[in-house]
Scaffold this motif. Structure first.
Motif, mmCIF file in Angstrom:
data_model
loop_
_atom_site.group_PDB
_atom_site.id
_atom_site.type_symbol
_atom_site.label_atom_id
_atom_site.label_comp_id
_atom_site.label_asym_id
_atom_site.label_seq_id
_atom_site.Cartn_x
_atom_site.Cartn_y
_atom_site.Cartn_z
ATOM 1 N N ASP A 198 -34.402 0.949 24.711
ATOM 2 C CA ASP A 198 -33.662 0.381 23.573
ATOM 3 C C ASP A 198 -32.179 0.720 23.681
ATOM 4 O OD1 ASP A 198 -35.979 -0.585 22.612
ATOM 5 O OD2 ASP A 198 -36.219 0.880 20.992
ATOM 6 N N LEU A 199 -31.908 1.990 24.055
ATOM 7 C CA LEU A 199 -30.515 2.442 24.152
ATOM 8 C C LEU A 199 -29.768 1.702 25.262
ATOM 9 C CD1 LEU A 199 -28.286 4.489 23.318
ATOM 10 C CD2 LEU A 199 -29.236 6.044 25.037
ATOM 11 N N VAL A 200 -30.415 1.600 26.428
ATOM 12 C CA VAL A 200 -29.739 1.031 27.603
ATOM 13 C C VAL A 200 -29.645 -0.492 27.530
ATOM 14 C CG1 VAL A 200 -29.882 0.791 30.110
ATOM 15 C CG2 VAL A 200 -30.413 2.981 29.048
ATOM 16 N N LEU A 201 -30.725 -1.144 27.054
ATOM 17 C CA LEU A 201 -30.783 -2.606 27.126
ATOM 18 C C LEU A 201 -30.319 -3.313 25.860
ATOM 19 C CD1 LEU A 201 -34.230 -2.929 28.953
ATOM 20 C CD2 LEU A 201 -31.930 -2.998 29.942
ATOM 21 N N ILE A 202 -30.293 -2.606 24.726
ATOM 22 C CA ILE A 202 -29.884 -3.258 23.466
ATOM 23 C C ILE A 202 -28.616 -2.623 22.901
ATOM 24 C CG2 ILE A 202 -30.561 -3.765 21.097
ATOM 25 C CD1 ILE A 202 -33.450 -3.793 22.005
ATOM 26 N N THR A 203 -28.674 -1.298 22.685
ATOM 27 C CA THR A 203 -27.573 -0.641 21.975
ATOM 28 C C THR A 203 -26.273 -0.682 22.769
ATOM 29 O OG1 THR A 203 -29.193 0.850 20.960
ATOM 30 C CG2 THR A 203 -26.887 1.481 20.835
ATOM 31 N N VAL A 204 -26.301 -0.222 24.012
ATOM 32 C CA VAL A 204 -25.065 -0.136 24.793
ATOM 33 C C VAL A 204 -24.414 -1.500 25.008
ATOM 34 C CG1 VAL A 204 -24.091 0.491 27.032
ATOM 35 C CG2 VAL A 204 -25.693 2.043 25.887
ATOM 36 N N PRO A 205 -25.173 -2.552 25.426
ATOM 37 C CA PRO A 205 -24.508 -3.854 25.594
ATOM 38 C C PRO A 205 -23.894 -4.397 24.309
ATOM 39 C CG PRO A 205 -26.631 -3.829 26.712
ATOM 40 C CD PRO A 205 -26.572 -2.584 25.900
ATOM 41 N N LEU A 206 -24.596 -4.246 23.180
ATOM 42 C CA LEU A 206 -24.069 -4.794 21.927
ATOM 43 C C LEU A 206 -22.948 -3.930 21.348
ATOM 44 C CD1 LEU A 206 -27.352 -6.051 20.216
ATOM 45 C CD2 LEU A 206 -25.623 -7.359 21.449
ATOM 46 N N LEU A 207 -22.871 -2.684 21.787
ATOM 47 C CA LEU A 207 -21.805 -1.800 21.292
ATOM 48 C C LEU A 207 -20.583 -1.802 22.228
ATOM 49 C CD1 LEU A 207 -23.314 1.551 19.937
ATOM 50 C CD2 LEU A 207 -22.009 -0.158 18.677
ATOM 51 N N ARG A 208 -20.586 -2.648 23.238
ATOM 52 C CA ARG A 208 -19.510 -2.597 24.239
ATOM 53 C C ARG A 208 -18.108 -2.686 23.631
ATOM 54 N NH1 ARG A 208 -20.582 -6.323 29.049
ATOM 55 N NH2 ARG A 208 -22.056 -4.668 29.532
ATOM 56 N N PRO A 209 -17.848 -3.598 22.677
ATOM 57 C CA PRO A 209 -16.490 -3.628 22.093
ATOM 58 C C PRO A 209 -16.128 -2.319 21.377
ATOM 59 C CG PRO A 209 -17.682 -5.648 21.590
ATOM 60 C CD PRO A 209 -18.692 -4.691 22.153
ATOM 61 N N ILE A 210 -17.117 -1.709 20.705
ATOM 62 C CA ILE A 210 -16.845 -0.451 20.006
ATOM 63 C C ILE A 210 -16.664 0.685 21.022
ATOM 64 C CG2 ILE A 210 -17.657 1.115 18.203
ATOM 65 C CD1 ILE A 210 -17.132 -1.733 17.283
ATOM 66 N N LEU A 211 -17.469 0.667 22.087
ATOM 67 C CA LEU A 211 -17.309 1.689 23.127
ATOM 68 C C LEU A 211 -15.935 1.584 23.775
ATOM 69 C CD1 LEU A 211 -20.847 1.591 24.778
ATOM 70 C CD2 LEU A 211 -19.843 3.496 23.495
ATOM 71 N N LEU A 212 -15.424 0.350 23.881
ATOM 72 C CA LEU A 212 -14.075 0.174 24.424
ATOM 73 C C LEU A 212 -13.052 0.909 23.569
ATOM 74 C CD1 LEU A 212 -11.857 -1.176 26.124
ATOM 75 C CD2 LEU A 212 -12.062 -3.168 24.643
ATOM 76 N N GLN A 279 -8.239 -1.062 30.586
ATOM 77 C CA GLN A 279 -9.532 -0.986 29.906
ATOM 78 C C GLN A 279 -9.826 -2.265 29.143
ATOM 79 O OE1 GLN A 279 -11.940 1.383 29.734
ATOM 80 N NE2 GLN A 279 -10.933 2.581 31.320
ATOM 81 N N PHE A 280 -8.856 -2.781 28.396
ATOM 82 C CA PHE A 280 -9.080 -3.996 27.618
ATOM 83 C C PHE A 280 -9.341 -5.189 28.537
ATOM 84 C CE2 PHE A 280 -7.114 -1.729 23.992
ATOM 85 C CZ PHE A 280 -8.046 -2.071 23.027
ATOM 86 N N ARG A 281 -8.620 -5.276 29.626
ATOM 87 C CA ARG A 281 -8.824 -6.380 30.555
ATOM 88 C C ARG A 281 -10.218 -6.312 31.178
ATOM 89 N NH1 ARG A 281 -5.979 -10.886 30.989
ATOM 90 N NH2 ARG A 281 -6.311 -10.907 33.250
ATOM 91 N N PHE A 282 -10.645 -5.096 31.577
ATOM 92 C CA PHE A 282 -11.940 -4.915 32.230
ATOM 93 C C PHE A 282 -13.077 -5.285 31.291
ATOM 94 C CE2 PHE A 282 -15.601 -2.142 33.068
ATOM 95 C CZ PHE A 282 -15.948 -2.601 34.325
ATOM 96 N N PHE A 283 -13.050 -4.750 30.071
ATOM 97 C CA PHE A 283 -14.142 -5.006 29.132
ATOM 98 C C PHE A 283 -14.144 -6.461 28.687
ATOM 99 C CE2 PHE A 283 -14.684 -0.551 29.062
ATOM 100 C CZ PHE A 283 -15.943 -0.318 28.528
ATOM 101 N N ARG A 284 -12.966 -7.079 28.590
ATOM 102 C CA ARG A 284 -12.919 -8.480 28.175
ATOM 103 C C ARG A 284 -13.607 -9.352 29.210
ATOM 104 N NH1 ARG A 284 -7.141 -10.657 26.701
ATOM 105 N NH2 ARG A 284 -7.424 -9.036 25.140
ATOM 106 N N ARG A 285 -13.417 -9.029 30.490
ATOM 107 C CA ARG A 285 -14.055 -9.820 31.537
ATOM 108 C C ARG A 285 -15.558 -9.621 31.553
ATOM 109 N NH1 ARG A 285 -10.008 -8.889 36.724
ATOM 110 N NH2 ARG A 285 -8.273 -10.127 35.939
ATOM 111 N N GLU A 286 -15.984 -8.362 31.247
ATOM 112 C CA GLU A 286 -17.423 -8.062 31.288
ATOM 113 C C GLU A 286 -18.161 -8.626 30.100
ATOM 114 O OE1 GLU A 286 -19.246 -6.426 33.641
ATOM 115 O OE2 GLU A 286 -17.474 -6.567 34.897
ATOM 116 N N ALA A 287 -17.430 -8.866 28.959
ATOM 117 C CA ALA A 287 -18.092 -9.319 27.733
ATOM 118 C C ALA A 287 -18.615 -10.752 27.882
ATOM 119 C CB ALA A 287 -17.108 -9.235 26.569
#
Length: 287
Positions: A198-212, A279-287
């Motif tokens: 749940d943590l790896v497949l749901i929480t972390v991907p959906l929290l990516r903007p907040i983790l950024l 960081q913002f550029r990297f996460f924006r591309r991954e989102a």
């Protein structure tokens, strides 16, 4: 008349923020940039040196040592606070009786003054009489003067900084967790998903903007670390905890080379802005 009011209204709302930003952010940054172009002593500018202060920094071994110490601190601190904040936020997100008390307990260190926290931890790590040494002696281990041991002192400072700031990061992540629908976890459990999945497949991907946001704020904190270092180690032992802000303090308030100190401040600002942009550029591309 009413059209003019509706046009001016947004500017009136933004006015106080723009004024505060200009006074407390834009002017200090501009002033530091201006001072960095001069040989600036305690009584004011002596001579215009252009980029001379920056050139002298690039040829100064103390600057490069401080830069790598700060980078090492960031390399330890940012992953630690990101992972620990995420784990604590997931644990505190559970709807259990009295969970508000635990949330408050984890947030409390952020309201404690840095000086008070640093002095308290100094006592804990004090050799012979500190709690850490007493625990070690209870298990038959010799005492360790960790704050005066190169290689350990920076790690101890990072732990104290983490303890102070982790509550703030947890609050940010909890706000993000509130936006993840419970139905996703319920559907995953029906499919036999474990808590780790749940943590790896749901929480972390959906929290990516907040983790950024957490990562960027942690980088800013790492490159602005000062109070903990000044009180706990004063940059020692042997310069192993002399971060860039500590070098800035030594140049500005011990050697009164305010032009060089301003140049170090500008370099710190540029490094933080560059890392945040990447960081913002990297996460924006991954989102």
């Amino acid at each position: 008349m009413s059209r003019l009011r509706s046009t001016l209204f947004p500017y009136l709302l933004a006015g106080p923020y723009v004024a505060l930003f200009a006074v407390f952010v834009a002017y200090p940054v501009g002033r530091a940039l201006y001072m960095s172009l001069f040989d600036w002593g305690i009584f004011g500018p002596n001579a215009f040196v252009g980029l001379g202060n920056y050139a002298s920094l690039l040829g100064d071994s103390r600057f490069w040592k401080s830069f790598w110490v700060t980078s090492g601190f960031a390399a330890m601190y940012v992953p630690m606070i990101t992972v620990i904040s995420l784990v604590l936020a997931v644990m505190l997100h559970r709807k259990l009786p009295g969970i508000g008390i635990f949330r408050t307990a984890f947030f409390l260190p952020i309201v404690i003054n840095v000086a008070v926290a640093a002095i308290a931890f100094n006592w804990l790590f004090e050799p012979n009489i500190g709690t850490i040494d007493k625990v070690l002696s209870f298990f038959g281990l010799p005492g360790q003067n960790l704050l005066q041991t190169p290689g350990w002192s920076l790690f101890v400072v990072s732990l104290v900084t983490l303890w102070i700031n982790v509550g703030f990061m947890v609050i940010i992540l909890l706000a993000g967790l509130e936006n993840i629908p419970d139905e996703l976890y319920e559907a995953a459990r029906l499919d036999g998903s474990t808590a780790l999945q749940d943590l790896v497949l749901i929480t972390v991907p959906l929290l990516r903007p907040i983790l950024l946001i957490v990562v960027v704020l942690s980088i800013v904190q790492a490159f602005q670390i000062f109070g903990e270092v000044l009180i706990m180690t004063q940059g020692g032992p042997f310069g192993s905890t002399t971060v860039l802000t500590m070098l800035l303090y030594e140049e500005g308030f011990q050697r009164f080379a305010l032009g060089r100190a301003a140049a170090i401040g500008v370099v710190i600002t540029i490094v933080i802005a560059t890392l945040s942009f990447i960081q913002f550029r990297f996460f924006r591309r991954e989102a």
